[in-house]
Design an enzyme around this catalytic site. Structure first.
Site, PDB file in Angstrom:
ATOM      1  N   HIS A 141       0.856  -1.188   0.000  1.00 54.04           N
ATOM      2  CA  HIS A 141       0.000   0.000   0.000  1.00 54.04           C
ATOM      3  C   HIS A 141       0.889   1.235   0.000  1.00 54.04           C
ATOM      4  CE1 HIS A 141      -3.913   1.987   1.638  1.00 54.04           C
ATOM      5  NE2 HIS A 141      -3.192   2.866   0.969  1.00 54.04           N
ATOM      6  N   GLU A 186      -2.653  -1.765  -3.100  1.00 50.05           N
ATOM      7  CA  GLU A 186      -3.720  -0.965  -2.507  1.00 50.05           C
ATOM      8  C   GLU A 186      -3.357   0.513  -2.582  1.00 50.05           C
ATOM      9  OE1 GLU A 186      -5.075  -4.048   1.051  1.00 50.05           O
ATOM     10  OE2 GLU A 186      -4.041  -2.191   1.543  1.00 50.05           O
ATOM     11  N   HIS A 244      -7.922  -5.851   7.613  1.00 48.69           N
ATOM     12  CA  HIS A 244      -7.701  -4.805   8.612  1.00 48.69           C
ATOM     13  C   HIS A 244      -7.956  -5.345  10.012  1.00 48.69           C
ATOM     14  CE1 HIS A 244      -7.084  -0.850  10.365  1.00 48.69           C
ATOM     15  NE2 HIS A 244      -6.696  -0.438   9.167  1.00 48.69           N
TER      16      HIS A 244
END
Length: 239
Positions: free
Chosen positions: A43, A70, A191
């Site tokens: 990410h 991401e 997450h």
């Protein structure tokens, strides 16, 4: 069985804290694959405080499993990076500048037209698209209308409430997953999933295809070793 994609952002954070190339991000990614991970997630953020943009090019050149990038598609630099590397999957996350970590999903109703445009851009380049959403049935429905291939359920609320009442914590996610199945969306999740809450989540969500886990997995690896940790996470995903 859902695939495990290891998010290696924290490895990059450790490397960047001292400069140089220790730990070697590319080697860690290859080791994760060798130890059984079915994918690698990164990410990158605009300040490159963990994953650097060059890391993405370096990883794309060697990764043999699924590569998932991401990020916030409102950043043109991110869009250009994804299109240049053509990962197996891009996960669109509505971060704001300077955000420490992702903390909410897309409002797929409000931003449907924008998401349609961006999703089509990536799909036309041969990239599967997943978008980050909260476990809200209406948001899942609108996500399908945007043309996305998958959704990634944002699991922080589940993880936060797991110990108080895991049956209650999972309810919204099960409903969102059933709606996703009904309208033909693939389901990812991520997450704050960890060794304590992952098994119950994976067993409760029908058709879960992939979990992306970074912070907890890398933290566990400090005590257990990377290979053992990956094997333990894979075990949680067994049917």
């Amino acid at each position: 069985m859902a695939n495990l994609s290891v998010n290696i952002n924290k490895i990059a954070t450790l490397r960047n804290s001292r400069g140089g190339n220790n730990p070697d991000l590319v080697k860690v990614a290859l080791d994760c694959e060798r130890f059984g991970a079915q994918g690698i997630t990164v990410h990158p953020r605009p300040d490159e405080r963990h994953i650097r943009y060059q890391d993405v090019y370096d990883l794309k050149a060697v990764i043999k499993t699924e590569f998932n990038i991401e990020g916030n598609c409102r950043e043109q630099k991110f869009v250009d990076l994804v299109l240049a590397n053509k990962p197996a999957q891009v996960t669109l996350v509505p971060d704001v500048e300077g955000q420490i970590t992702s903390n909410h999903g897309w409002d797929t109703i409000k931003h449907k037209d924008y998401l349609k445009e961006m999703i089509a851009l990536f799909q036309n380049a041969g990239i599967r698209v997943s978008i980050f959403v909260d476990p809200v049935v209406e948001m899942v429905t609108a996500a399908a209308e945007s043309g996305t291939d998958r959704i990634e359920l944002y699991t922080e609320a589940y993880a936060h409430n797991y110990y108080d009442n895991r049956e209650k914590a999972i309810v919204a996610y099960v409903a969102a997953a059933h709606k996703a199945h009904e309208i033909g969306l693939g389901i990812n999740a991520g997450h704050d999933l960890d060794l304590h809450n992952l098994k119950y989540f994976a067993h409760s969500i029908p058709g879960l295809l992939e979990v992306s886990i970074g912070h907890a997995l890398i933290s566990d690896a400090l005590y257990l070793g990377l290979e053992s940790t990956i094997q333990l996470y894979l075990k949680q995903l067994l049917p």
